[in-house]
Design an enzyme around this catalytic site. Structure first.
Site, PDB file in Angstrom:
ATOM      1  N   ASP A   1       0.848  -1.195   0.000  1.00  0.00           N
ATOM      2  CA  ASP A   1       0.000   0.000   0.000  1.00  0.00           C
ATOM      3  C   ASP A   1       0.884   1.247   0.000  1.00  0.00           C
ATOM      4  O   ASP A   1       1.753   1.397   0.855  1.00  0.00           O
ATOM      5  CB  ASP A   1      -0.909   0.010   1.235  1.00  0.00           C
ATOM      6  CG  ASP A   1      -1.947   1.112   1.139  1.00  0.00           C
ATOM      7  OD1 ASP A   1      -2.769   1.089   0.203  1.00  0.00           O
ATOM      8  OD2 ASP A   1      -1.927   2.035   1.985  1.00  0.00           O
TER       9      ASP A   1
HETATM   10  C1  LIG Z   1       3.530   8.360  -5.986  1.00  0.00           C
HETATM   11  C2  LIG Z   1       3.244   7.331  -7.046  1.00  0.00           C
HETATM   12  C3  LIG Z   1       2.240   6.386  -6.899  1.00  0.00           C
HETATM   13  N1  LIG Z   1       1.993   5.465  -7.871  1.00  0.00           N
HETATM   14  C4  LIG Z   1       0.915   4.461  -7.746  1.00  0.00           C
HETATM   15  C5  LIG Z   1       1.377   3.094  -7.202  1.00  0.00           C
HETATM   16  C6  LIG Z   1       0.075   2.481  -6.741  1.00  0.00           C
HETATM   17  O1  LIG Z   1      -0.495   1.717  -7.815  1.00  0.00           O
HETATM   18  C7  LIG Z   1      -0.815   3.683  -6.445  1.00  0.00           C
HETATM   19  C8  LIG Z   1      -1.145   3.777  -4.977  1.00  0.00           C
HETATM   20  O2  LIG Z   1      -2.291   3.065  -4.739  1.00  0.00           O
HETATM   21  P1  LIG Z   1      -2.429   1.807  -3.789  1.00  0.00           P
HETATM   22  O3  LIG Z   1      -3.706   1.989  -3.074  1.00  0.00           O
HETATM   23  O4  LIG Z   1      -1.195   1.574  -2.967  1.00  0.00           O
HETATM   24  O5  LIG Z   1      -2.522   0.562  -4.804  1.00  0.00           O
HETATM   25  P2  LIG Z   1      -3.562   0.299  -5.968  1.00  0.00           P
HETATM   26  O6  LIG Z   1      -4.962   0.647  -5.538  1.00  0.00           O
HETATM   27  O7  LIG Z   1      -3.057   0.925  -7.230  1.00  0.00           O
HETATM   28  O8  LIG Z   1      -3.441  -1.270  -6.149  1.00  0.00           O
HETATM   29  P3  LIG Z   1      -3.771  -2.459  -5.081  1.00  0.00           P
HETATM   30  O9  LIG Z   1      -4.435  -1.868  -3.866  1.00  0.00           O
HETATM   31  O10 LIG Z   1      -4.653  -3.416  -5.831  1.00  0.00           O
HETATM   32  O11 LIG Z   1      -2.421  -3.057  -4.764  1.00  0.00           O
HETATM   33  O12 LIG Z   1      -0.089   4.861  -6.841  1.00  0.00           O
HETATM   34  C9  LIG Z   1       2.733   5.463  -9.057  1.00  0.00           C
HETATM   35  O13 LIG Z   1       2.491   4.630  -9.945  1.00  0.00           O
HETATM   36  N2  LIG Z   1       3.728   6.384  -9.219  1.00  0.00           N
HETATM   37  C10 LIG Z   1       4.030   7.328  -8.273  1.00  0.00           C
HETATM   38  O14 LIG Z   1       4.959   8.148  -8.493  1.00  0.00           O
END
Ligand SMILES: Cc1cn([C@H]2C[C@H](O)[C@@H](COP(=O)(O)OP(=O)(O)OP(=O)(O)O)O2)c(=O)[nH]c1=O
Length: 189
Positions: A69
């Site tokens: 997360d």
């Molecule tokens: C800060 C940042 C976040 N992110 C993304 C990563 C995560 O996918 C998302 C954070 O959301 P999360 O809630 O951690 O994950 P998710 O909902 O995408 O997937 P799941 O719960 O099924 O595992 O933000 C990037 O891709 N690049 C970035 O620079």
């Protein structure tokens, strides 16, 4: 024995593929609540654990389940994924010209065994104009990203510098993951 990534995030899948790990994906149905009154790292770890445990219930004995997360933290305020364009604008305006932390909580579950940890990276944004924020939101990139940006995409243009693990920002801190996996007997390198 299978390695299961409990995540719908394509970024996490790409990062795990990058290191040559054979795995299957089973997204968890756990719904996050970033408003809970917990220290940010504890919140990220708790939600990573809940995602992994929800999938572990459906897994076979011996399977290893990975949950993660990612949250953005500015002055103790937690930013998850923006709910709409206005929310994305609010997040990016607050992050402009400031340093924030990106925290990814990680949980690795095998049977009754649960190991957890988190990684934290400091990210300095450059000062953004209202027009730049508007144009960035129009790319659609902020939509499903914590803090409304993606450092691996056009969002690279927002970031002045970082201190800490890069893959943590993208959603899966690989060195922290390798340490947790070794605790359950899986050597990634
Ligand atoms: C800060 C940042 C976040 N992110 C993304 C990563 C995560 O996918 C998302 C954070 O959301 P999360 O809630 O951690 O994950 P998710 O909902 O995408 O997937 P799941 O719960 O099924 O595992 O933000 C990037 O891709 N690049 C970035 O620079």
């Amino acid at each position: 024995m299978a390695i299961i990534l409990a995540s719908a995030s394509p970024r996490r899948q790409q990062l795990l593929e990058q290191i040559g790990c054979a795995f299957v994906v089973m997204a968890s149905d756990f719904s996050e609540d970033n408003t809970l009154d917990l220290p940010a790292a504890e919140l990220a770890v708790m939600q990573a654990k809940a995602k992994a445990l929800a999938v572990a219930e459906k897994a076979n004995a011996g399977d290893i389940v990975i949950g993660a997360d990612t949250i953005v933290v500015l002055d103790g305020q937690v930013f998850g994924k923006p709910v709409d364009k206005e929310d994305a604008c609010r997040m990016l305006t607050s992050l402009s010209g400031r340093k924030h932390q990106v925290i990814t909580g990680l949980a690795v579950v095998q049977g009754n065994r649960v190991v957890t940890d988190y990684a934290m990276t400091a990210v300095q944004f450059r000062t953004l104009s209202a027009t730049e924020i508007e144009r960035y939101i129009a790319t659609g990139e902020p939509e499903d990203k914590a803090g409304a940006y993606a450092i691996q995409g056009v969002g690279a243009l927002l970031v002045e510098n970082i201190c800490g693990c890069y893959t943590n920002i993208v959603g899966l801190p690989l060195v922290t993951l390798a340490r947790l996996m070794s605790e359950v007997g899986v050597v990634l390198l």
